[in-house]
Design a protein around this motif. Structure first.
Motif, short mmCIF file in Angstrom:
data_model
loop_
_atom_site.label_atom_id
_atom_site.label_comp_id
_atom_site.label_asym_id
_atom_site.label_seq_id
_atom_site.Cartn_x
_atom_site.Cartn_y
_atom_site.Cartn_z
N SER A 149 0.83 -1.21 0.00
CA SER A 149 0.00 0.00 0.00
C SER A 149 0.87 1.26 0.00
CB SER A 149 -0.92 0.01 1.23
OG SER A 149 -0.17 0.13 2.43
N ARG A 150 2.20 1.08 0.05
CA ARG A 150 3.13 2.20 0.03
C ARG A 150 4.04 2.10 -1.19
NH1 ARG A 150 6.05 0.84 5.28
NH2 ARG A 150 7.53 2.40 4.49
N MET B 237 0.57 -4.40 -5.98
CA MET B 237 0.48 -3.01 -5.52
C MET B 237 -0.98 -2.63 -5.29
SD MET B 237 3.62 -2.10 -5.22
CE MET B 237 3.61 -0.31 -5.06
N GLN B 238 -1.21 -1.84 -4.24
CA GLN B 238 -2.57 -1.50 -3.84
C GLN B 238 -2.83 0.00 -3.95
OE1 GLN B 238 -2.87 -2.97 0.17
NE2 GLN B 238 -2.25 -5.05 -0.40
N GLY B 239 -4.07 0.35 -4.27
CA GLY B 239 -4.48 1.75 -4.30
C GLY B 239 -3.64 2.58 -5.25
N ASP B 240 -3.20 3.74 -4.75
CA ASP B 240 -2.41 4.66 -5.57
C ASP B 240 -0.90 4.43 -5.42
OD1 ASP B 240 -4.71 5.93 -6.48
OD2 ASP B 240 -4.76 7.29 -4.75
N ALA B 241 -0.51 3.40 -4.70
CA ALA B 241 0.92 3.13 -4.48
C ALA B 241 1.62 2.86 -5.81
CB ALA B 241 1.10 1.95 -3.54
#
Length: 208
Positions: A162-163, A189-193
């Motif tokens: 997430s980072r 990779m998650q979200g906007d990471a």
């Protein structure tokens, strides 16, 4: 009696020491003419060559012995060293003969710049390499030992997907392994990471 079969052995033109290793060996021979010389760790991964240079006068030491030295000349081999080694040398009045491979030196500088840029924003600096290897220790030192070392895909659980992640590689790892690790990270990779890949592998070694 049967006919004796001839066996033809071909030696790959890319075999032997890499240019960084050759540079370090040449430096040892040059510096030994000036007087006593220590080397921090085996100059190359080749017992015969190490013994040859030791017969010429080279003294191989480890890091604990290095810390006890004063007023001496010490050669740093092609693998490179972390900043702490240079700090010890300065304190103990040790003259450093730096034979760090230019490719490794460039990678150290790149990782250092990346670390300083992202030190406080949560970005994970990841090094694909062999834990405990001299080169990797030198790379870790550029991040105050905060980078995450990954030896293989089974260690990806160490990462926080997430980072943001910035991936580098030890210069002697395989290209295939590096890009496989990179793709596996990308898929998780998650979200906007964001994932940033830096192909820092030495082609002279990877093409063998």
């Amino acid at each position: 009696m049967g006919h004796r079969k001839e066996i033809q052995v071909e030696i790959d033109r890319r075999s032997g020491f890499c240019f960084g290793g050759v540079k370090a060996i040449n430096k040892v021979e040059e510096e030994l003419e000036k007087g006593p010389l220590y080397c921090l760790g085996d100059i190359v991964h080749n017992t015969i060559e190490v013994e040859r240079l030791e017969k010429m006068g080279l003294i191989t030491i480890d890091h604990e012995q290095f810390k006890q030295l004063e007023n001496a000349r010490v050669l740093l081999r092609a693998h490179g060293e972390p900043p702490g080694t240079y700090e010890t040398a300065k304190r103990n009045d040790i003259e450093i003969i730096d034979a760090t491979c230019p490719v490794v030196l460039g990678l150290q500088q790149k990782i250092k710049r990346t670390f300083l840029k992202h030190e406080n924003d949560g970005t994970q600096i990841v090094i694909y390499g062999m834990r405990g290897h001299a080169e990797v220790n030198g790379l870790l030192g550029q991040t105050n030992d905060t980078a995450i070392v990954i030896e293989g895909k089974e260690e990806l659980e160490k990462l926080d997907f997430s980072r943001d992640i910035i991936l580098f590689s030890q210069t002697t790892k395989s290209l295939e392994g590096f890009f496989e690790i990179g793709e596996m990270i990308r898929e998780q990779m998650q979200g906007d990471a964001q994932l940033e890949l830096h192909d820092t592998i030495c082609r002279q070694v990877s093409n063998r």
